[in-house]
Scaffold this motif. Sequence first.
Motif, PDB file in Angstrom:
ATOM      1  N   GLU A 163       0.805  -1.478   0.022  1.00  0.00           N
ATOM      2  CA  GLU A 163       0.016  -0.451   0.600  1.00  0.00           C
ATOM      3  C   GLU A 163       0.531   1.612   0.337  1.00  0.00           C
ATOM      4  O   GLU A 163       0.599   2.524  -0.589  1.00  0.00           O
ATOM      5  N   LYS A 168       0.915   3.654  -3.106  1.00  0.00           N
ATOM      6  CA  LYS A 168       0.684   5.747  -3.140  1.00  0.00           C
ATOM      7  C   LYS A 168       1.820   6.433  -3.193  1.00  0.00           C
ATOM      8  O   LYS A 168       1.915   7.262  -3.667  1.00  0.00           O
ATOM      9  N   ALA A 200      -4.399   6.607  -1.558  1.00  0.00           N
ATOM     10  CA  ALA A 200      -4.770   5.581  -1.479  1.00  0.00           C
ATOM     11  C   ALA A 200      -4.929   4.579  -1.879  1.00  0.00           C
ATOM     12  O   ALA A 200      -6.286   4.537  -2.940  1.00  0.00           O
TER      13      ALA A 200
END
Length: 448
Positions: free
Chosen positions: A395, A399, A405
Amino acid sequence: MYWNPKIECMPKEQLKQLQYRELKALVNNLYSFNKFYHDRMKVQGVHPDDITGLADITKLPFMYKQDLRDYYPTNMFTVPNNEVVRYHVSSGTTGKPTLVGYTKNDLEYWTEALARSLTSVGIGPDDTMQISYGYGLFTGGLGLHYGAERVGATVLPTGTGGTERQIELIQDLGVTAIACTPSYLVHMGDVAKKMGVDFRRDTKLRKAVLGAEPWSESMRQHIEQDMGIKAYDIYGTSEQAGPMFTECEERKGIHIAGDIMYVEILDPDTGESLEPGQKGEMVVTMLKKEAMPMIRYKIRDITTLNEDECECGRTSPRISRITGRSDDMLIIRGINVFPSQIEYTLLQIPQVGNQYMIYVSREGALDNMVLQVEIKEEAFTDKLEDMIRLRSHIESELKKYLNIAVTVELKAPGELPRFEGKAKRVIDTRKLRGENKCRRSSHSCQFS
């Protein structure tokens, strides 16, 4: 090695003069004999006499995919039905399908373009080439089939599906080259491992012509390092004819046969022409098509143009790898996201496998993206803290590259669906609910 050195190595100024002559003849013909183009040019306020140089192409109106649907099935054609020798039809996921007709000469130019392309990657009479694209209404299989036969290669027309049988044929018949989607070749590699087959050791397969969906340089490296197969990019759409143009052995861009297709790169927002090297939306003019000519067709693919002579000696213009589409990009909370960006990021993470799915939805007034990712077998573990740590790392990387996100869900090896044709990696429920204004991507922006 060249298939047609007179054209492939033609000095650039001579090529531009040839393109202008072809364009002038095309515009005159369509203005005089094609109602669609005549009316469109009248609305634009342009007459064939206004086209006095190649740069004047910008005076001509655009053509859009919706035009093909509006004039479906054959109202766009410029020849009588008795001169049409073949039809191909693309999928109709957003309405009517698009139908493309071909005269005998159209098929000849298509085959000629592929003969040049396959020769440029070193495929010829000493090769056995397996065609693992779909045959039928899809243009991929038949296009590569006739191109491979033209250069003298032995053709194995397997089509899609039956992966284990395809791998056996690669072994039994000494297949040296393959044409398929990159995702299917990766899938084939996974199946081969389960069968105990090592492509390096147990086959003669050394070259792959891959297209019909965007793929990254990282995926190329994975294929070459994991399977020992040199991978070449191919480009084309059914509206142009089908798969036509490939990289050469230098692999520094896809060579476009300038005598067959003229390329412009435009700013997708303003429509202004961009200089070579600037990324924008590709617009194409098919200079020789008879059944269904195209002037300034907005394909929507995002790329750059390079007009410098290639190290291989070819002077034809080159386009860079397709990075997405101006209409297929995902707009998530105001950020433009292409599936190819996600793929590139995932392939930088050693624990991540080759399969992923993107789910986009709207919760209240906010867009939400969930990415399901398969983890490699050696990295998958029952230790919850390790999986949480890996998910957080993925993640974080997403990003960093996407500026947005993304929620990541980790999946066990083999849990996500496989695709033997085009990989359909994006499900955008905003469009299904009539809420998506940015058009859903199916991660497949090339020939159909």
